[in-house]
Scaffold this active site. Structure first.
Site, PDB file in Angstrom:
ATOM      1  CB  ALA A  14      -1.068  -0.004   1.343  1.00 16.12           C
ATOM      2  CB  VAL A  15       3.611   2.663   2.360  1.00 18.28           C
ATOM      3  CG1 VAL A  15       4.626   3.729   2.393  1.00 18.28           C
ATOM      4  CG2 VAL A  15       2.306   2.822   3.352  1.00 18.28           C
ATOM      5  CB  SER A  41       6.182  -9.629  -5.652  1.00 18.44           C
ATOM      6  OG  SER A  41       5.188  -9.686  -4.695  1.00 18.44           O
ATOM      7  NE  ARG A 100       7.977   4.900  12.612  1.00 15.56           N
ATOM      8  CZ  ARG A 100       6.682   4.208  12.511  1.00 15.56           C
ATOM      9  NH1 ARG A 100       6.015   3.934  13.666  1.00 15.56           N
ATOM     10  NH2 ARG A 100       6.312   4.047  11.408  1.00 15.56           N
ATOM     11  CB  CYS A 129       0.297   7.311   9.179  1.00 16.99           C
ATOM     12  SG  CYS A 129      -0.263   5.868   9.945  1.00 16.99           S
ATOM     13  CB  SER A 159      -5.056   2.312   3.458  1.00 17.61           C
ATOM     14  OG  SER A 159      -5.136   3.689   4.121  1.00 17.61           O
ATOM     15  CG  HIS A 249      -4.858   7.686   9.708  1.00 17.82           C
ATOM     16  ND1 HIS A 249      -5.395   6.666   9.101  1.00 17.82           N
ATOM     17  CD2 HIS A 249      -3.577   7.381  10.159  1.00 17.82           C
ATOM     18  CE1 HIS A 249      -4.481   5.635   9.031  1.00 17.82           C
ATOM     19  NE2 HIS A 249      -3.488   5.940   9.844  1.00 17.82           N
ATOM     20  CG  ASN A 323      -3.827   6.359   5.992  1.00 15.10           C
ATOM     21  OD1 ASN A 323      -4.745   6.842   5.346  1.00 15.10           O
ATOM     22  ND2 ASN A 323      -3.645   5.254   5.988  1.00 15.10           N
TER      23      ASN A 323
HETATM   24  P1  A2P Z   1       4.722  -9.039  -1.589  1.00 15.86           P
HETATM   25  O1  A2P Z   1       3.757  -8.345  -2.098  1.00 15.86           O
HETATM   26  O2  A2P Z   1       5.702  -9.491  -2.337  1.00 15.86           O
HETATM   27  O3  A2P Z   1       4.291  -9.889  -0.366  1.00 15.86           O
HETATM   28  P2  A2P Z   1       1.400  -3.994   2.652  1.00 15.86           P
HETATM   29  O4  A2P Z   1       1.836  -2.910   3.818  1.00 15.86           O
HETATM   30  O5  A2P Z   1       0.409  -3.374   1.809  1.00 15.86           O
HETATM   31  O6  A2P Z   1       0.885  -5.086   3.431  1.00 15.86           O
HETATM   32  O7  A2P Z   1       2.524  -4.510   1.831  1.00 15.86           O
HETATM   33  C1  A2P Z   1       3.517  -5.141   2.463  1.00 15.86           C
HETATM   34  C2  A2P Z   1       4.780  -4.989   1.439  1.00 15.86           C
HETATM   35  O8  A2P Z   1       5.902  -5.847   2.134  1.00 15.86           O
HETATM   36  C3  A2P Z   1       4.727  -5.698   0.106  1.00 15.86           C
HETATM   37  O9  A2P Z   1       5.254  -5.327  -0.904  1.00 15.86           O
HETATM   38  C4  A2P Z   1       5.231  -7.097   0.267  1.00 15.86           C
HETATM   39  O10 A2P Z   1       5.704  -7.852  -0.838  1.00 15.86           O
HETATM   40  C5  A2P Z   1       6.486  -6.939   1.247  1.00 15.86           C
HETATM   41  N1  A2P Z   1       7.117  -8.175   1.782  1.00 15.86           N
HETATM   42  C6  A2P Z   1       6.351  -9.103   2.517  1.00 15.86           C
HETATM   43  N2  A2P Z   1       7.123  -9.798   2.875  1.00 15.86           N
HETATM   44  C7  A2P Z   1       8.415  -9.561   2.299  1.00 15.86           C
HETATM   45  C8  A2P Z   1       9.568 -10.208   2.372  1.00 15.86           C
HETATM   46  N3  A2P Z   1       9.917 -11.362   2.902  1.00 15.86           N
HETATM   47  N4  A2P Z   1      10.781  -9.747   1.959  1.00 15.86           N
HETATM   48  C9  A2P Z   1      10.587  -8.352   0.964  1.00 15.86           C
HETATM   49  N5  A2P Z   1       9.300  -7.766   1.160  1.00 15.86           N
HETATM   50  C10 A2P Z   1       8.364  -8.277   1.705  1.00 15.86           C
END
Ligand code: A2P
Length: 341
Positions: A14-15, A41, A100, A129, A159, A249, A323
């Site tokens: 999302a971010v 991904s 932080r 946020c 979100s 928010h 946010n």
């Molecule tokens: P992925 O889409 O491949 O799972 P959100 O805050 O919207 O839930 O998104 C979380 C973000 O963190 C997504 O881009 C997700 O990628 C990424 N993420 C989750 N697990 C890992 C990991 N093991 N290594 C790198 N990025 C990750």
């Protein structure tokens, strides 16, 4: 540092997606932008401003040659990879709470404490946020009149809990309208023991509880506000609530200032000139900020400013911002821009 190589960790989230959008929109001087996420991904294509970017797996080697790395993939990923990025010469701008409160990590809102950026040793933290929008609006008031007490109640969008929470709100809304069973698996926190529906509900828990009875989100607001203002005497209390709002928010904030005889008009005058702040305060025309209208906007909106009816130095304010933008992606990109100044 000019014409830098940039990486976004969590680029599919999302971010992360908003960070890419903001870099492109603000013409950030990037030589290259590398998108990183989980192994799942790898190979996914993301389009922004007519360009197609391929997502890669996050590995230590992925940070070779990177100058600025934005992290927004959760605290455990920052813990695992931020130092790997720094070791390879990158400056990390971290959106998670992991660094932080580390005394050696600056916690920065560019309109509030840009001077802290000079002290970084590789990692800069982007605040929570809810904290960012509140301190951005309160800083000019604090500078002018002092600020000794602050009580905030938040009304936070889903979100803030990531793409999964947005999907859950949409699914539950459909389940509700179809009168079918409502499935709750994400909120108040994926690691919480119990989950509750967010559709048509208000959940007074964001993140897990501490033994103090406060939630971690509330403690983040309390501790981060003091760190950003560099004021550990200030009394701060927070109650954080999740609402069925997608983005934006809202916060009901009560403040007690140090000076006497300050009027609502005085506060209006200050906020009209505050950087990144838009005053929307006119009860006669029902003008006040709302999250639906803050979505997609960069500014922090402030309205409903009233003098407390009992305390001579007390004021109430209503503060709203997207946010995912000022609360996360935009603030991170503004930090990167300051680094290049
Ligand atoms: P992925 O889409 O491949 O799972 P959100 O805050 O919207 O839930 O998104 C979380 C973000 O963190 C997504 O881009 C997700 O990628 C990424 N993420 C989750 N697990 C890992 C990991 N093991 N290594 C790198 N990025 C990750």
């Amino acid at each position: 540092m000019k014409n830098v190589n940039v990486a976004i960790v969590g680029a599919t989230g999302a971010v992360g997606t908003k960070i890419l959008e903001k870099l492109v929109e603000r013409k950030f001087p990037a030589k290259s932008i590398k998108l990183l996420a989980s192994k799942r991904s790898a190979g996914v294509e993301i389009k922004a401003a007519g360009e197609t970017y391929i997502v890669h797996e996050t590995t230590p080697e992925a940070f070779e040659g990177i100058d600025i790395a934005f992290f927004s993939a959760g605290g455990s990923i920052s813990e695992k990879f931020a130092h790997e990025a720094v070791k390879r010469g990158a400056v990390v701008i971290d959106n998670t709470s992991f660094f932080r409160m580390d005394p050696n990590t600056p916690l920065v809102v560019p309109e509030v404490n840009p001077q802290e950026l000079e002290k970084h040793s590789g990692i800069i933290a982007n605040p929570n946020c809810s904290t960012i929008q509140m301190v951005a609006a309160l800083k000019p008031i604090k500078d002018q009149y002092g600020l000794n007490r602050l009580i905030v109640s938040t009304y936070q969008a889903v979100s803030g809990a990531g793409a999964e929470a947005i999907d859950e709100l949409a699914d539950q809304s459909k389940q509700f309208s179809e009168r079918s069973e409502i499935k709750a698996e994400v909120l108040p926190s994926s690691s919480a023991e119990r989950h509750y529906p967010i559709a048509f509900n208000a959940i007074p828990q964001i993140d897990l509880f501490d033994e103090s009875g406060y939630t971690l989100e509330e403690l983040k607001m309390i501790n981060e506000t003091k760190k950003i203002f560099n004021d550990y005497e200030m009394s701060v209390a927070a109650t954080c609530v999740r609402l069925p709002v997608v983005s934006g928010h809202s916060e009901s904030v009560y403040i007690e200032i140090d000076k006497d005889n300050v009027t609502v008009a005085d506060i209006h005058a200050i906020l009209k000139n505050a950087p990144g702040v838009v005053l929307q305060d006119d009860p006669a025309t029902q003008l006040y900020p709302m999250p639906l209208y803050s979505e997609g906007k960069d500014e922090v909106f402030v309205g409903r400013i009233r003098k407390d009816l009992n305390h001579p130095r007390g004021f109430h304010l209503w503060i709203v911002s997207d946010n995912l933008l000022k609360g996360a992606a935009l603030n991170s990109v503004q930090i990167a821009e300051k680094l290049l100044d």
